[in-house]
Enzyme design. Structure first.
Site, PDB file in Angstrom:
ATOM      1  N   TYR A  32       0.860  -1.187   0.000  1.00 54.61           N
ATOM      2  CA  TYR A  32       0.000   0.000   0.000  1.00 54.61           C
ATOM      3  C   TYR A  32       0.898   1.240   0.000  1.00 54.61           C
ATOM      4  O   TYR A  32       0.836   2.103   0.871  1.00 54.61           O
ATOM      5  CB  TYR A  32      -0.986  -0.011   1.165  1.00 54.61           C
ATOM      6  N   LEU A  33       1.734   1.267  -1.022  1.00 61.10           N
ATOM      7  CA  LEU A  33       2.880   2.183  -1.035  1.00 61.10           C
ATOM      8  C   LEU A  33       2.465   3.636  -1.247  1.00 61.10           C
ATOM      9  O   LEU A  33       1.509   3.927  -1.960  1.00 61.10           O
ATOM     10  CB  LEU A  33       3.859   1.745  -2.121  1.00 61.10           C
ATOM     11  N   GLY A  36       6.428   8.019   0.869  1.00 57.06           N
ATOM     12  CA  GLY A  36       7.457   7.662   1.864  1.00 57.06           C
ATOM     13  C   GLY A  36       8.225   6.429   1.413  1.00 57.06           C
ATOM     14  O   GLY A  36       9.453   6.418   1.400  1.00 57.06           O
ATOM     15  N   HIS A  37       7.477   5.401   1.013  1.00 55.63           N
ATOM     16  CA  HIS A  37       8.129   4.181   0.513  1.00 55.63           C
ATOM     17  C   HIS A  37       8.952   4.497  -0.746  1.00 55.63           C
ATOM     18  O   HIS A  37      10.074   4.018  -0.895  1.00 55.63           O
ATOM     19  CB  HIS A  37       7.087   3.116   0.156  1.00 55.63           C
ATOM     20  N   ARG A 187      -1.638   3.494   6.944  1.00 56.45           N
ATOM     21  CA  ARG A 187      -2.792   3.490   7.862  1.00 56.45           C
ATOM     22  C   ARG A 187      -3.580   4.792   7.819  1.00 56.45           C
ATOM     23  O   ARG A 187      -4.681   4.851   8.373  1.00 56.45           O
ATOM     24  CB  ARG A 187      -2.326   3.203   9.295  1.00 56.45           C
TER      25      ARG A 187
HETATM   26  P1  AMP Z   1       5.637  -0.287   6.142  1.00 60.97           P
HETATM   27  O1  AMP Z   1       5.139  -0.635   4.785  1.00 60.97           O
HETATM   28  O2  AMP Z   1       4.740   0.626   6.897  1.00 60.97           O
HETATM   29  O3  AMP Z   1       6.094  -1.488   6.930  1.00 60.97           O
HETATM   30  O4  AMP Z   1       6.963   0.562   5.916  1.00 60.97           O
HETATM   31  C1  AMP Z   1       8.011   0.095   5.120  1.00 60.97           C
HETATM   32  C2  AMP Z   1       9.162   1.045   5.253  1.00 60.97           C
HETATM   33  O5  AMP Z   1       8.761   2.340   4.820  1.00 60.97           O
HETATM   34  C3  AMP Z   1       9.649   1.206   6.701  1.00 60.97           C
HETATM   35  O6  AMP Z   1      11.063   1.287   6.716  1.00 60.97           O
HETATM   36  C4  AMP Z   1       9.002   2.499   7.113  1.00 60.97           C
HETATM   37  O7  AMP Z   1       9.714   3.177   8.137  1.00 60.97           O
HETATM   38  C5  AMP Z   1       9.076   3.286   5.821  1.00 60.97           C
HETATM   39  N1  AMP Z   1       8.111   4.389   5.826  1.00 60.97           N
HETATM   40  C6  AMP Z   1       6.797   4.325   6.158  1.00 60.97           C
HETATM   41  N2  AMP Z   1       6.254   5.557   6.124  1.00 60.97           N
HETATM   42  C7  AMP Z   1       7.245   6.410   5.748  1.00 60.97           C
HETATM   43  C8  AMP Z   1       7.320   7.818   5.549  1.00 60.97           C
HETATM   44  N3  AMP Z   1       6.250   8.618   5.694  1.00 60.97           N
HETATM   45  N4  AMP Z   1       8.508   8.359   5.169  1.00 60.97           N
HETATM   46  C9  AMP Z   1       9.607   7.561   5.017  1.00 60.97           C
HETATM   47  N5  AMP Z   1       9.600   6.225   5.201  1.00 60.97           N
HETATM   48  C10 AMP Z   1       8.438   5.661   5.570  1.00 60.97           C
END
Ligand code: AMP
Length: 284
Positions: A32-33, A36-37, A187
């Site tokens: 669900y990119l 940030g990703h 989320r």
């Molecule tokens: P997740 O899919 O939430 O497990 O996140 C995967 C990676 O993306 C993790 O290293 C998170 O810290 C990073 N991440 C999530 N949200 C952000 C954001 N807003 N800015 C930078 N990295 C992010």
């Protein structure tokens, strides 16, 4: 860009890339990119020749009452986002590929995982450390990029890498935010329009910590209280924690000292949605 579903295939691809002398950068995600990703993929491409993104909603890092089942998923949209960000491979295994029947091993982290997120989500960091270890063994990266958004997670991963002698460099990239300051998160899609407006309260609380620190505050409780006050004044949140700690080991002295780098960390429920945010501040 290629989509890979099995551990055997991604291992073979990495072995071949390594034999060709290519440097592999890896970005683990739960899909669900958002931007940030994407920023992590861009960073991986800056630091390495090849960027591999994993998309796997890891069941072992969710508690029994958490949002594993309703966590948002959209592989097709994610593949487009990965391609646009410059990824070369997406590794998106099924649950049984990562956790085949009879799976019975866990990477368990002590110390840095005990407080803050760890005390409210007791199995979370063991699930994270376990899946990150498995993903590293599947993808065999030289470097892995994580977001500062999940600050404590970056410390847990660094601890696991050090303790388990994993030959992977860990890079931490800054949090990408919406225009109003809200940290981007998969989320955030849970938020109603009204909640979305209130959600920036956490960012405001971090800014209030910045403010009192820049006007001389060094007392940890006073810094924590400044954050809690902003959040409580909105009348909309239930706080899990709004705390400050030394950035490297999360220790909590009564008073911080000039020159120390600290992290302010917040987790709070807005309705049913649990939001986290953090910022790093150097004590003047
Ligand atoms: P997740 O899919 O939430 O497990 O996140 C995967 C990676 O993306 C993790 O290293 C998170 O810290 C990073 N991440 C999530 N949200 C952000 C954001 N807003 N800015 C930078 N990295 C992010």
């Amino acid at each position: 860009m290629q989509l890979i579903k099995t551990v055997k295939e991604i291992q073979a691809i990495s072995d071949k890339l390594r034999a060709e002398g290519k440097k592999i950068g890896f970005v683990p995600t739960m899909g669900y990119l958002h931007e940030g990703h994407a920023s992590l993929v861009v960073r991986a491409k800056e630091l390495a020749d090849i960027a591999i993104v994993s998309i796997f909603v890891n069941p072992t890092q969710f508690g029994p009452t958490e949002d594993y089942a309703k966590y948002p998923r959209d592989l097709n949209k994610d593949l487009l986002a990965c391609e646009a960000a410059g990824a070369d491979y997406v590794f998106a295994p099924e649950d049984k590929e990562m956790y085949p029947g009879g799976f019975n091993t866990e990477v368990s982290i002590k110390g840095v995982s005990d407080k803050f997120e760890g005390s409210f989500r007791p199995i979370h960091f063991n699930g994270v450390a376990t899946v990150v270890t498995k993903l590293f063994l599947a993808v065999k990266p030289h470097i892995a990029v994580f977001g500062q958004k999940d600050y404590q997670q970056t410390l847990v991963v660094k601890q696991a890498v050090r303790d388990m002698l994993m030959d992977v460099a860990i890079e931490v990239a800054p949090t990408v935010r919406e225009a109003d300051g809200l940290a981007k998160s998969s989320r955030n899609t849970y938020l109603s329009a009204e909640e979305r407006i209130l959600a920036i309260t956490l960012y405001k609380a971090l800014n209030s910590a910045r403010q009192i620190i820049s006007s001389g505050a060094k007392n940890r409780q006073a810094i924590n209280d400044a954050m809690s006050e902003v959040i409580n004044n909105s009348g909309a949140f239930k706080i899990d924690y709004a705390s400050s700690a030394l950035f490297d080991d999360l220790s909590e002295p009564e008073e911080f000292k000039s020159g120390q780098e600290i992290v302010c960390l917040i987790a709070a429920y807005l309705g049913k949605t649990r939001l986290i945010d953090n910022c790093l501040i150097t004590i003047p």
